[in-house]
Write a protein that holds these residues in place. Sequence first.
Motif, PDB file in Angstrom:
ATOM      1  N   LEU A 106       0.829  -1.203   0.000  1.00  0.00           N
ATOM      2  CA  LEU A 106       0.000   0.000   0.000  1.00  0.00           C
ATOM      3  C   LEU A 106       0.863   1.252   0.000  1.00  0.00           C
ATOM      4  O   LEU A 106       0.549   2.241  -0.677  1.00  0.00           O
ATOM      5  CB  LEU A 106      -0.930  -0.006   1.219  1.00  0.00           C
ATOM      6  N   ALA A 107       1.970   1.237   0.736  1.00  0.00           N
ATOM      7  CA  ALA A 107       2.849   2.418   0.805  1.00  0.00           C
ATOM      8  C   ALA A 107       3.433   2.753  -0.564  1.00  0.00           C
ATOM      9  O   ALA A 107       3.453   3.917  -0.978  1.00  0.00           O
ATOM     10  CB  ALA A 107       3.960   2.179   1.828  1.00  0.00           C
ATOM     11  N   SER A 108       3.901   1.724  -1.286  1.00  0.00           N
ATOM     12  CA  SER A 108       4.473   1.991  -2.613  1.00  0.00           C
ATOM     13  C   SER A 108       3.396   2.381  -3.607  1.00  0.00           C
ATOM     14  O   SER A 108       3.641   3.158  -4.534  1.00  0.00           O
ATOM     15  CB  SER A 108       5.221   0.752  -3.112  1.00  0.00           C
ATOM     16  N   TRP A 109       2.176   1.852  -3.421  1.00  0.00           N
ATOM     17  CA  TRP A 109       1.065   2.214  -4.299  1.00  0.00           C
ATOM     18  C   TRP A 109       0.684   3.683  -4.123  1.00  0.00           C
ATOM     19  O   TRP A 109       0.319   4.365  -5.074  1.00  0.00           O
ATOM     20  CB  TRP A 109      -0.127   1.314  -3.995  1.00  0.00           C
ATOM     21  N   LEU A 110       0.782   4.203  -2.900  1.00  0.00           N
ATOM     22  CA  LEU A 110       0.441   5.601  -2.625  1.00  0.00           C
ATOM     23  C   LEU A 110       1.595   6.557  -2.896  1.00  0.00           C
ATOM     24  O   LEU A 110       1.390   7.771  -2.964  1.00  0.00           O
ATOM     25  CB  LEU A 110       0.001   5.757  -1.162  1.00  0.00           C
ATOM     26  N   GLU A 111       2.796   6.025  -3.053  1.00  0.00           N
ATOM     27  CA  GLU A 111       3.973   6.877  -3.213  1.00  0.00           C
ATOM     28  C   GLU A 111       3.868   7.739  -4.466  1.00  0.00           C
ATOM     29  O   GLU A 111       3.497   7.270  -5.545  1.00  0.00           O
ATOM     30  CB  GLU A 111       5.226   6.007  -3.294  1.00  0.00           C
ATOM     31  N   GLY A 112       4.184   9.006  -4.320  1.00  0.00           N
ATOM     32  CA  GLY A 112       4.187   9.921  -5.455  1.00  0.00           C
ATOM     33  C   GLY A 112       2.882  10.626  -5.708  1.00  0.00           C
ATOM     34  O   GLY A 112       2.816  11.542  -6.541  1.00  0.00           O
ATOM     35  N   ILE A 113       1.805  10.218  -5.025  1.00  0.00           N
ATOM     36  CA  ILE A 113       0.520  10.879  -5.219  1.00  0.00           C
ATOM     37  C   ILE A 113       0.517  12.210  -4.479  1.00  0.00           C
ATOM     38  O   ILE A 113       0.860  12.281  -3.298  1.00  0.00           O
ATOM     39  CB  ILE A 113      -0.632   9.987  -4.717  1.00  0.00           C
ATOM     40  N   ALA A 307      -5.537   1.978  -9.540  1.00  0.00           N
ATOM     41  CA  ALA A 307      -6.828   1.470  -9.098  1.00  0.00           C
ATOM     42  C   ALA A 307      -6.701   0.903  -7.689  1.00  0.00           C
ATOM     43  O   ALA A 307      -5.767   0.147  -7.390  1.00  0.00           O
ATOM     44  CB  ALA A 307      -7.334   0.386 -10.052  1.00  0.00           C
ATOM     45  N   GLY A 308      -7.634   1.273  -6.819  1.00  0.00           N
ATOM     46  CA  GLY A 308      -7.654   0.774  -5.452  1.00  0.00           C
ATOM     47  C   GLY A 308      -9.050   0.338  -5.056  1.00  0.00           C
ATOM     48  O   GLY A 308     -10.028   0.605  -5.754  1.00  0.00           O
ATOM     49  N   TYR A 309      -9.129  -0.353  -3.944  1.00  0.00           N
ATOM     50  CA  TYR A 309     -10.413  -0.806  -3.414  1.00  0.00           C
ATOM     51  C   TYR A 309     -10.539  -0.311  -1.981  1.00  0.00           C
ATOM     52  O   TYR A 309      -9.652  -0.543  -1.150  1.00  0.00           O
ATOM     53  CB  TYR A 309     -10.512  -2.333  -3.458  1.00  0.00           C
ATOM     54  N   LEU A 310     -11.652   0.372  -1.701  1.00  0.00           N
ATOM     55  CA  LEU A 310     -11.935   0.879  -0.362  1.00  0.00           C
ATOM     56  C   LEU A 310     -13.103   0.099   0.208  1.00  0.00           C
ATOM     57  O   LEU A 310     -14.226   0.197  -0.273  1.00  0.00           O
ATOM     58  CB  LEU A 310     -12.261   2.380  -0.406  1.00  0.00           C
ATOM     59  N   HIS A 311     -12.826  -0.696   1.221  1.00  0.00           N
ATOM     60  CA  HIS A 311     -13.860  -1.492   1.879  1.00  0.00           C
ATOM     61  C   HIS A 311     -14.733  -0.574   2.730  1.00  0.00           C
ATOM     62  O   HIS A 311     -14.264   0.466   3.215  1.00  0.00           O
ATOM     63  CB  HIS A 311     -13.208  -2.572   2.752  1.00  0.00           C
ATOM     64  N   PRO A 312     -16.016  -0.904   2.917  1.00  0.00           N
ATOM     65  CA  PRO A 312     -16.878  -0.042   3.732  1.00  0.00           C
ATOM     66  C   PRO A 312     -16.357   0.233   5.140  1.00  0.00           C
ATOM     67  O   PRO A 312     -16.727   1.241   5.750  1.00  0.00           O
ATOM     68  CB  PRO A 312     -18.201  -0.829   3.784  1.00  0.00           C
ATOM     69  N   ASP A 313     -15.493  -0.641   5.670  1.00  0.00           N
ATOM     70  CA  ASP A 313     -14.962  -0.388   7.015  1.00  0.00           C
ATOM     71  C   ASP A 313     -13.775   0.564   7.001  1.00  0.00           C
ATOM     72  O   ASP A 313     -13.182   0.850   8.053  1.00  0.00           O
ATOM     73  CB  ASP A 313     -14.581  -1.701   7.698  1.00  0.00           C
ATOM     74  N   GLY A 314     -13.412   1.085   5.812  1.00  0.00           N
ATOM     75  CA  GLY A 314     -12.325   2.054   5.715  1.00  0.00           C
ATOM     76  C   GLY A 314     -11.000   1.465   5.286  1.00  0.00           C
ATOM     77  O   GLY A 314     -10.026   2.205   5.099  1.00  0.00           O
ATOM     78  N   LYS A 315     -10.921   0.166   5.108  1.00  0.00           N
ATOM     79  CA  LYS A 315      -9.683  -0.476   4.691  1.00  0.00           C
ATOM     80  C   LYS A 315      -9.405  -0.179   3.225  1.00  0.00           C
ATOM     81  O   LYS A 315     -10.246  -0.403   2.357  1.00  0.00           O
ATOM     82  CB  LYS A 315      -9.800  -1.991   4.902  1.00  0.00           C
ATOM     83  N   LEU A 316      -8.210   0.344   2.928  1.00  0.00           N
ATOM     84  CA  LEU A 316      -7.806   0.686   1.563  1.00  0.00           C
ATOM     85  C   LEU A 316      -6.697  -0.239   1.123  1.00  0.00           C
ATOM     86  O   LEU A 316      -5.753  -0.505   1.874  1.00  0.00           O
ATOM     87  CB  LEU A 316      -7.337   2.141   1.487  1.00  0.00           C
ATOM     88  N   THR A 317      -6.788  -0.722  -0.110  1.00  0.00           N
ATOM     89  CA  THR A 317      -5.765  -1.612  -0.646  1.00  0.00           C
ATOM     90  C   THR A 317      -5.669  -1.412  -2.148  1.00  0.00           C
ATOM     91  O   THR A 317      -6.639  -1.006  -2.796  1.00  0.00           O
ATOM     92  CB  THR A 317      -6.112  -3.084  -0.335  1.00  0.00           C
ATOM     93  N   PRO A 318      -4.501  -1.666  -2.753  1.00  0.00           N
ATOM     94  CA  PRO A 318      -4.428  -1.670  -4.218  1.00  0.00           C
ATOM     95  C   PRO A 318      -5.367  -2.720  -4.784  1.00  0.00           C
ATOM     96  O   PRO A 318      -5.577  -3.770  -4.183  1.00  0.00           O
ATOM     97  CB  PRO A 318      -2.954  -2.025  -4.495  1.00  0.00           C
ATOM     98  N   LEU A 319      -5.940  -2.440  -5.942  1.00  0.00           N
ATOM     99  CA  LEU A 319      -6.863  -3.384  -6.561  1.00  0.00           C
ATOM    100  C   LEU A 319      -6.109  -4.484  -7.303  1.00  0.00           C
ATOM    101  O   LEU A 319      -6.541  -5.631  -7.328  1.00  0.00           O
ATOM    102  CB  LEU A 319      -7.796  -2.654  -7.523  1.00  0.00           C
ATOM    103  N   PHE A 320      -4.975  -4.142  -7.902  1.00  0.00           N
ATOM    104  CA  PHE A 320      -4.189  -5.099  -8.668  1.00  0.00           C
ATOM    105  C   PHE A 320      -2.841  -5.325  -7.998  1.00  0.00           C
ATOM    106  O   PHE A 320      -2.449  -4.590  -7.095  1.00  0.00           O
ATOM    107  CB  PHE A 320      -3.991  -4.607 -10.105  1.00  0.00           C
ATOM    108  N   ARG A 321      -2.128  -6.326  -8.473  1.00  0.00           N
ATOM    109  CA  ARG A 321      -0.820  -6.654  -7.895  1.00  0.00           C
ATOM    110  C   ARG A 321       0.240  -5.632  -8.250  1.00  0.00           C
ATOM    111  O   ARG A 321       1.288  -5.562  -7.604  1.00  0.00           O
ATOM    112  CB  ARG A 321      -0.371  -8.036  -8.379  1.00  0.00           C
ATOM    113  N   THR A 322      -0.022  -4.828  -9.268  1.00  0.00           N
ATOM    114  CA  THR A 322       0.942  -3.837  -9.735  1.00  0.00           C
ATOM    115  C   THR A 322       0.453  -2.428  -9.394  1.00  0.00           C
ATOM    116  O   THR A 322      -0.714  -2.217  -9.093  1.00  0.00           O
ATOM    117  CB  THR A 322       1.133  -3.949 -11.246  1.00  0.00           C
TER     118      THR A 322
END
Length: 355
Positions: A106-113, A307-322
């Motif tokens: 998640l950290a590398s996915w958010l990096e640079g934004i 692309a990311g996925y935000l679960h209703p409980d607030g959990k954020l994760t990348p949607l794909f492996r890349t």
Amino acid sequence: MTTEELEQLLVRQPIALLHRLARGRVHRHFRAGKRRLIELLLRHSAENRAGFESDLMALIAEGQTKPSAPSSHHRQSAPHPGQAQQPRRAAPVHHEPEHHEPAVTLASWLEGIGVPPPQPFVPDAWQDDALAKLQTGDVVVSVPTGSGKTYVAVEAARRAMEENRTVIYTSPLKALSNTKFTEFSRIFGGDRVGILTGDRRENGQAPLLIMTTEILRNLLYDAAGGEIDVRLDTLGLVILDESQYLADPERGVVWEETIIFCPSQARLLLLSASIGNPHDIADWLTSIRSTACHLIKHSKRTVPLRAGYLHPDGKLTPLFRTIGIPHGHPGHWHPEAKRLFVRYEDETMPSGRRR
């Protein structure tokens, strides 16, 4: 089979089978989760219950005859009456290709934004090309979101006003028109920009007028009916933003009529990030206008998508492996996103109907 029995049978099927069943029945079924997909399938089954049940049973039987590794997550349907008892086989399970590299964190996915550091502006080649082509004819600009279409509109408007020509900028929404009025007033000065919408009219004699496409269409209607606004004689540029509305079933006719009735001396600049057939649009403009229409098109995104996925409980994760969105491999889900999908399905599926 009652509706409740049919629903229970659908719940027991793997999502891959449901998507196969939805082909030709449910529009954009690949975007729906399992619960939503079952609801849509049940709604569609009312039109032809017998045919629907027949297709469902055929798919289930097909899955039973295909060899696959046993799985405790998929239940087996009973054999048809009169059919010999066959060894139970689990329904086929879709396996993604094995990945030897670890999934992105998640950290590398958010990096640079964030907001990039200031740097000198240098127009892209396609922007210069669009402005050059606008000197000799109409232009359709079809480039990804964030590529800089507004720069072309601003610079084209500036050049037209320097030649004492009137500029009209249209958008499909009053809210967007208000935003552009504020933006262009800051760029050109409040005395040079006006706005005409259904509930707002300010500085109507300005050389640059912002309005909705419907307002421009009505002005052109009045001119065609003899109520000629003399300022149409000085009209040098018409900018149609969000021109993909040409394909809108209800409002597309407004864009068509605006283009057809636009004075021949005015250049047309159509801007969009989502026209599916820009070549056809350019050819159509060339066929109905006195000048040729040039197409400016490229597909490389200046601002990459993630692309990311935000679960209703607030959990954020990348949607794909890349970090980026994979092309041609939409099934390469991030393992954490897959886990959250399953959790959401378990939490929302009615009790007793979960896989």
